[in-house]
Design a protein around this motif. Structure first.
Motif, PDB file in Angstrom:
ATOM      1  N   ALA A  66      25.748 -62.848 -19.336  1.00  0.00           N
ATOM      2  CA  ALA A  66      24.532 -63.204 -20.068  1.00  0.00           C
ATOM      3  C   ALA A  66      23.536 -62.061 -20.219  1.00  0.00           C
ATOM      4  N   ARG A  67      23.583 -61.066 -19.325  1.00  0.00           N
ATOM      5  CA  ARG A  67      22.595 -59.993 -19.418  1.00  0.00           C
ATOM      6  C   ARG A  67      23.025 -58.860 -20.350  1.00  0.00           C
ATOM      7  N   SER A  68      24.244 -58.942 -20.845  1.00  0.00           N
ATOM      8  CA  SER A  68      24.652 -58.046 -21.923  1.00  0.00           C
ATOM      9  C   SER A  68      24.216 -58.704 -23.220  1.00  0.00           C
ATOM     10  N   PHE A  69      23.401 -58.011 -24.018  1.00  0.00           N
ATOM     11  CA  PHE A  69      22.838 -58.623 -25.218  1.00  0.00           C
ATOM     12  C   PHE A  69      23.935 -59.173 -26.128  1.00  0.00           C
ATOM     13  N   TYR A  70      24.960 -58.387 -26.377  1.00  0.00           N
ATOM     14  CA  TYR A  70      26.006 -58.808 -27.315  1.00  0.00           C
ATOM     15  C   TYR A  70      26.874 -59.919 -26.741  1.00  0.00           C
ATOM     16  N   GLU A  71      27.057 -59.919 -25.427  1.00  0.00           N
ATOM     17  CA  GLU A  71      27.811 -61.015 -24.819  1.00  0.00           C
ATOM     18  C   GLU A  71      26.971 -62.283 -24.740  1.00  0.00           C
ATOM     19  N   ALA A  72      25.648 -62.141 -24.711  1.00  0.00           N
ATOM     20  CA  ALA A  72      24.768 -63.307 -24.786  1.00  0.00           C
ATOM     21  C   ALA A  72      24.981 -64.032 -26.127  1.00  0.00           C
ATOM     22  N   CYS A  73      25.181 -63.237 -27.185  1.00  0.00           N
ATOM     23  CA  CYS A  73      25.473 -63.827 -28.499  1.00  0.00           C
ATOM     24  C   CYS A  73      26.802 -64.568 -28.468  1.00  0.00           C
ATOM     25  N   LEU A  74      27.792 -64.025 -27.738  1.00  0.00           N
ATOM     26  CA  LEU A  74      29.089 -64.687 -27.614  1.00  0.00           C
ATOM     27  C   LEU A  74      28.964 -65.982 -26.818  1.00  0.00           C
ATOM     28  N   ILE A  75      28.157 -65.967 -25.760  1.00  0.00           N
ATOM     29  CA  ILE A  75      27.932 -67.181 -24.962  1.00  0.00           C
ATOM     30  C   ILE A  75      27.346 -68.286 -25.842  1.00  0.00           C
ATOM     31  N   MET A  82      31.559 -72.064 -32.341  1.00  0.00           N
ATOM     32  CA  MET A  82      31.454 -71.468 -33.680  1.00  0.00           C
ATOM     33  C   MET A  82      32.778 -70.813 -34.078  1.00  0.00           C
ATOM     34  N   GLY A  83      33.008 -70.735 -35.391  1.00  0.00           N
ATOM     35  CA  GLY A  83      34.132 -69.969 -35.901  1.00  0.00           C
ATOM     36  C   GLY A  83      33.750 -68.500 -35.964  1.00  0.00           C
ATOM     37  N   LYS A  88      29.950 -63.960 -36.632  1.00  0.00           N
ATOM     38  CA  LYS A  88      29.721 -62.614 -37.157  1.00  0.00           C
ATOM     39  C   LYS A  88      28.331 -62.516 -37.796  1.00  0.00           C
ATOM     40  N   GLU A  89      27.912 -63.567 -38.478  1.00  0.00           N
ATOM     41  CA  GLU A  89      26.562 -63.587 -39.064  1.00  0.00           C
ATOM     42  C   GLU A  89      25.507 -63.547 -37.958  1.00  0.00           C
ATOM     43  N   LEU A  90      25.750 -64.319 -36.916  1.00  0.00           N
ATOM     44  CA  LEU A  90      24.825 -64.348 -35.765  1.00  0.00           C
ATOM     45  C   LEU A  90      24.737 -62.970 -35.137  1.00  0.00           C
ATOM     46  N   PHE A  91      25.883 -62.322 -34.949  1.00  0.00           N
ATOM     47  CA  PHE A  91      25.942 -61.007 -34.333  1.00  0.00           C
ATOM     48  C   PHE A  91      25.184 -59.966 -35.165  1.00  0.00           C
ATOM     49  N   THR A  92      25.360 -60.015 -36.488  1.00  0.00           N
ATOM     50  CA  THR A  92      24.692 -59.056 -37.379  1.00  0.00           C
ATOM     51  C   THR A  92      23.178 -59.170 -37.263  1.00  0.00           C
ATOM     52  N   ASP A 149      18.312 -74.968 -28.579  1.00  0.00           N
ATOM     53  CA  ASP A 149      18.715 -76.021 -29.519  1.00  0.00           C
ATOM     54  C   ASP A 149      19.056 -75.485 -30.904  1.00  0.00           C
ATOM     55  N   SER A 150      18.610 -74.278 -31.201  1.00  0.00           N
ATOM     56  CA  SER A 150      18.861 -73.727 -32.535  1.00  0.00           C
ATOM     57  C   SER A 150      18.909 -72.205 -32.444  1.00  0.00           C
ATOM     58  N   ALA A 151      19.395 -71.578 -33.519  1.00  0.00           N
ATOM     59  CA  ALA A 151      19.445 -70.120 -33.560  1.00  0.00           C
ATOM     60  C   ALA A 151      18.045 -69.539 -33.454  1.00  0.00           C
ATOM     61  N   GLU A 152      17.082 -70.212 -34.084  1.00  0.00           N
ATOM     62  CA  GLU A 152      15.690 -69.730 -34.055  1.00  0.00           C
ATOM     63  C   GLU A 152      15.165 -69.719 -32.621  1.00  0.00           C
TER      64      GLU A 152
END
Length: 473
Positions: A66-75, A82-83, A88-92, A149-152
């Motif tokens: 969780a403390r890796s920013f990019y792996e937090a996005c994967l979590i 997600m597909g 990929k959109e979230l990561f960008t 609860d949301s991406a925001e």
């Protein structure tokens, strides 16, 4: 296929029948790190976070951090199943936020110089979460990510806590630095105690002490601190009839003296009798001497384990096998002569040779400063080193339970008796003579023509974030 597109193609390949893959595609699939292969399969199969982490752990890989920013996005993505395209959109979007904030800020060891004082400050800062006194920061971050609860809401939380993210697995780094601090502080405390005893001698005998007798114990204790440099000022003060520096001044001096990672690596390697840097063949001839001095049954046993002959070789078969062993011995002798030759050459040539052999120092520096993730075996072997060398209090003593708890906190698997290396660790922990266990295990390995588990144990350590970006971006 370009490297930048491997991960995307990997996800697609997991969505089709693998029998349809060409040999070229299969070869490219095999070149991808196992951890990324599992993540790709997770996207293709729409696994949830628990399924991904379980598969990672079963395969001997670290769980998502969780403390890796990019792996937090994967979590966040796997928790919501997600597909790949959606993630990929979230990561960008996330990468833009992270880069605009200059990423996780480096708060420690900024000048490249590592001191005991900075090590202590890092350790104290990482010991507990500011929000939750008893919960690890990593776990706290993961819970907040999952609860978004949301991406925001997720991005809002990320931006508020951007300074808490790290480019390496901070928990493993924390434990490495914490026990390194215990080791150095123990050596410093021994030095301070020697200073107090020497001061009493000076007060008692005054001018009666000869120059060679002054500060003898103090100087010996300084030798145990050779991984801190420079210590010249303290050594000169130890020679004086009356010290110029008070004990408090000496403490302040040591706290701000540079730690040499190479010195710490040397201490670590020396504790393991050099087996971290010496390959099996060198150990074999070091343990048993010249081949012609070995007992015949041992010669056959070693030759058989190396695949040079059968268990009961014919005279012709044995003649060929023994010639190969003599050849190996000769190659080893030449290697040793080359080392000696380099040692006697000029300064420039010796420096080049040193540069070729300093990988352990470079790895240890990056472990401390956060430039490289620490692998499971390196962390375990370093904790065992400190366990034997330093008297630890009950709270920090390395026991089976304590070590397993540390491994779980770092996202590593606990000790498993069905794994060779783990069995060695368990025996080492339980033995009243752990170094005897070490010697037994080394001998067992080298006779089979295998490098010991700890041979260049650090070499599998790398930066997970960099690996992720190499294949994604």
């Amino acid at each position: 296929m370009k490297k930048s597109s491997i991960f995307e193609n990997l996800v697609m390949n997991f969505s089709i029948d693998t029998e349809e893959l060409s040999k070229t595609e299969e070869k490219k699939l095999k070149s991808v790190p196992t951890r990324l292969e599992i993540l790709a399969e997770g996207f293709a199969s729409r696994w949830d976070l628990d399924q991904v982490n379980q598969k990672l752990e079963e395969s001997g890989c670290e769980k998502l951090y969780a403390r890796s920013f990019y792996e937090a996005c994967l979590i966040y993505a796997f928790e919501r199943q997600m597909g790949y395209e959606e993630w990929k959109e979230l990561f960008t979007e996330g990468r833009k936020i992270f880069e605009e904030s200059d990423g996780a800020q480096k708060r420690f060891f900024r000048g490249g110089k590592i001191t005991l004082k900075e090590l202590e400050e890092y350790m104290e800062a990482e010991s507990v979460s500011e929000e939750l006194e008893t919960m690890l920061l990593t776990r706290s971050l993961e819970e907040k990510i999952i609860q978004s609860d949301s991406a925001e809401e997720f991005w809002s939380f990320v931006q508020e806590n951007i300074e808490k993210f790290s480019s390496v697995r901070e928990r493993a780094r924390y434990y490495f630095c914490k026990y390194l601090y215990f080791y150095i502080q123990d050596r410093c405390d021994r030095y301070y105690e020697s200073c107090i005893r020497e001061e009493k001698l000076r007060n008692q005998y005054g001018n009666m002490l000869e120059k060679g007798e002054r500060g003898r114990e103090e100087k010996f204790a300084l030798e145990e601190l050779a991984f801190l440099k420079p210590l010249t000022k303290l050594k000169k003060d130890a020679d004086k009839q009356k010290n110029n520096m008070s004990l408090e001044e000496k403490k302040e001096y040591l706290e701000n003296t540079a730690l040499t990672p190479g010195g710490i690596f040397d201490e670590f390697n020396y504790f393991y009798f050099g087996y971290v840097s010496v390959d099996w063949m060198e150990i074999l001839f070091e343990l048993y001497g010249n081949f012609d001095q070995w007992p015949q049954n041992m010669k056959i046993r070693v030759a058989h384990s190396l695949g040079l002959c059968s268990q009961n070789p014919s005279s012709e078969e044995w003649k060929t096998a023994s010639q190969k062993l003599f050849q190996m011995e000769e190659e080893q002798r030449k290697k040793e002569e080359a080392k000696d030759f380099v040692g006697g050459r000029n300064e420039g040539e010796r420096k080049k040779a040193y540069q070729r052999g300093r990988s352990g120092e470079d790895f240890f520096r990056e472990f401390i400063t956060g430039g490289r993730d620490i692998n499971r075996a390196t962390l375990i072997s370093f904790l065992l080193f400190v366990k034997v060398r330093v008297p630890l209090d009950d709270e920090n003593k390395i026991t089976m339970n304590r070590l397993n708890r540390i491994l779980m906190n770092c996202g590593f698997s606990v000790l498993k008796p069905d794994q060779e290396f783990d069995r060695f660790v368990i025996r080492f922990l339980r033995s009243t003579e752990p170094l005897d266990v070490l010697e037994e295990e080394v001998e067992k390995q080298v006779i089979q023509g295998k490098n010991f588990y700890l041979y260049k144990v650090y070499r599998d350590s790398y930066c997970h974030q960099k690996e992720l970006l190499d294949y994604l971006v």
